[in-house]
Design a protein around this motif. Structure first.
Motif, mmCIF file in Angstrom:
data_model
loop_
_atom_site.group_PDB
_atom_site.id
_atom_site.type_symbol
_atom_site.label_atom_id
_atom_site.label_comp_id
_atom_site.label_asym_id
_atom_site.label_seq_id
_atom_site.Cartn_x
_atom_site.Cartn_y
_atom_site.Cartn_z
ATOM 1 N N MET A 1 21.134 9.695 20.715
ATOM 2 C CA MET A 1 21.132 10.967 20.164
ATOM 3 C C MET A 1 20.181 11.223 19.141
ATOM 4 O O MET A 1 19.215 12.222 19.304
ATOM 5 N N ALA A 2 19.950 10.207 17.989
ATOM 6 C CA ALA A 2 19.054 10.273 17.063
ATOM 7 C C ALA A 2 17.562 10.234 17.461
ATOM 8 O O ALA A 2 16.802 10.994 17.045
ATOM 9 N N LEU A 3 17.420 9.367 18.591
ATOM 10 C CA LEU A 3 15.898 9.224 19.127
ATOM 11 C C LEU A 3 15.701 10.799 19.772
ATOM 12 O O LEU A 3 14.413 11.034 19.504
ATOM 13 N N ALA A 4 16.783 11.442 20.759
ATOM 14 C CA ALA A 4 16.268 12.488 21.244
ATOM 15 C C ALA A 4 16.059 13.855 20.201
ATOM 16 O O ALA A 4 15.135 14.468 20.396
ATOM 17 N N LEU A 5 16.727 13.776 19.056
ATOM 18 C CA LEU A 5 16.620 14.669 18.113
ATOM 19 C C LEU A 5 15.296 14.569 17.482
ATOM 20 O O LEU A 5 14.751 15.705 17.383
ATOM 21 N N THR A 6 14.747 13.408 17.157
ATOM 22 C CA THR A 6 13.695 13.358 16.286
ATOM 23 C C THR A 6 12.563 13.700 17.391
ATOM 24 O O THR A 6 11.658 14.089 17.042
ATOM 25 N N ARG A 7 12.649 13.216 18.654
ATOM 26 C CA ARG A 7 11.570 13.454 19.658
ATOM 27 C C ARG A 7 11.293 14.791 19.890
ATOM 28 O O ARG A 7 10.187 15.574 20.202
ATOM 29 N N TYR A 8 12.574 15.413 20.134
ATOM 30 C CA TYR A 8 12.430 16.681 20.788
ATOM 31 C C TYR A 8 12.652 18.143 19.739
ATOM 32 O O TYR A 8 12.424 19.315 20.140
ATOM 33 N N ILE A 9 13.487 17.702 18.643
ATOM 34 C CA ILE A 9 13.438 18.790 17.603
ATOM 35 C C ILE A 9 13.016 18.174 16.282
ATOM 36 O O ILE A 9 14.362 17.996 15.551
ATOM 37 N N PRO A 10 11.851 17.827 16.141
ATOM 38 C CA PRO A 10 11.667 17.114 14.675
ATOM 39 C C PRO A 10 11.925 17.787 13.786
ATOM 40 O O PRO A 10 11.963 17.359 12.643
ATOM 41 N N HIS A 11 11.837 19.267 13.865
ATOM 42 C CA HIS A 11 11.897 20.037 12.758
ATOM 43 C C HIS A 11 13.539 20.159 12.255
ATOM 44 O O HIS A 11 13.796 21.313 11.518
ATOM 45 N N TRP A 12 14.359 19.556 12.639
ATOM 46 C CA TRP A 12 15.614 19.564 12.915
ATOM 47 C C TRP A 12 16.355 19.979 11.452
ATOM 48 O O TRP A 12 17.376 20.741 11.040
ATOM 49 N N ARG A 13 15.785 19.205 10.294
ATOM 50 C CA ARG A 13 16.452 19.450 8.920
ATOM 51 C C ARG A 13 16.081 21.075 8.343
ATOM 52 O O ARG A 13 16.856 21.302 7.376
ATOM 53 N N HIS A 14 15.545 21.715 9.124
ATOM 54 C CA HIS A 14 15.105 23.102 8.653
ATOM 55 C C HIS A 14 15.819 24.160 9.393
ATOM 56 O O HIS A 14 15.919 25.154 9.222
ATOM 57 N N LEU A 15 16.891 23.912 10.218
ATOM 58 C CA LEU A 15 17.510 24.527 11.167
ATOM 59 C C LEU A 15 18.797 24.723 10.594
ATOM 60 O O LEU A 15 19.596 23.856 9.937
ATOM 61 N N ALA A 16 19.752 25.925 11.480
ATOM 62 C CA ALA A 16 20.896 25.978 11.205
ATOM 63 C C ALA A 16 21.879 25.406 12.281
ATOM 64 O O ALA A 16 21.610 25.564 13.559
#
Length: 195
Positions: A1-16
């Motif tokens: 999950m962490a790998l997919a998150l950083t690959r496909y949604i790299p800006h996740w820290r700024h999301l709701a």
């Protein structure tokens, strides 16, 4: 999950982000720590939905109290095999996602199954109808475990599309560098179309 998150949604820290049923390990603590727009929920069936129980929001994924278009991203890790009505869950996820939002999740996918199989059904009267031998997995809020209601097959992406209209990408990892080897390595990414 962490790998997919950083690959496909790299800006996740700024999301709701809404994560249902987070654990104390894996990606959940990182999301909680590094994303200011992070909301976590668990399901406490005997408590009022939307209330705060021990610092966690009480939500039933099948009937959420969140407003429409509240989140950019919804995350669940090995939760969908425990829900009673997955069609309702995906409709609710779709409702709570902003246009262009995504649902990132893992769920055991059985390589020998082309069709998903219901294994148990929670009836309205509180009883359980078993269609297979009962199977339980760990539960972060109950020592009794979580009943497995479904074994999903390769039809799951099409089912999600039928239920919610979301398009689904499936990533299967076999990655020695990150130690992701073996069965049940699928990560699903369902997209709500931007208008």
């Amino acid at each position: 999950m962490a790998l997919a998150l950083t690959r496909y949604i790299p800006h996740w820290r700024h999301l709701a982000i809404h994560e249902s049923s987070p654990t104390l390990r894996g990606i959940s603590p990182k999301l909680r720590r590094e994303c200011a727009g992070y909301v976590e929920s668990q399901y406490f069936p005997k408590e009022r939905l939307g209330s705060n129980i021990k610092g966690v929001r009480n939500e039933n994924l099948e009937a959420q109290t969140f407003s429409d278009a509240a989140f950019d991203l919804v995350v669940t890790l090995d939760v969908m095999e425990h829900v009673n009505m997955p069609d309702r869950v995906t409709k609710e996820v779709f409702r709570t996602l902003k246009p262009g939002g995504a649902y990132l999740f893992t769920v055991p996918t059985y390589k020998g199954k082309s069709d998903s199989e219901r294994r148990a059904l929670y009836r309205l009267d509180g009883t359980i109808q078993y269609t297979s031998e009962p199977e339980y997995h760990g539960n972060p809020v109950s020592d009794a475990g979580s009943l497995v209601t479904f074994h999903y097959g390769y039809d799951l992406p099409e089912l999600i599309h039928q239920w919610s209209g979301m398009d689904v990408e499936v990533y299967r990892f076999h990655d020695h560098r990150h130690g992701i080897i073996g069965e049940f390595t699928e990560v699903y990414l369902a997209h709500k179309r931007a208008r």
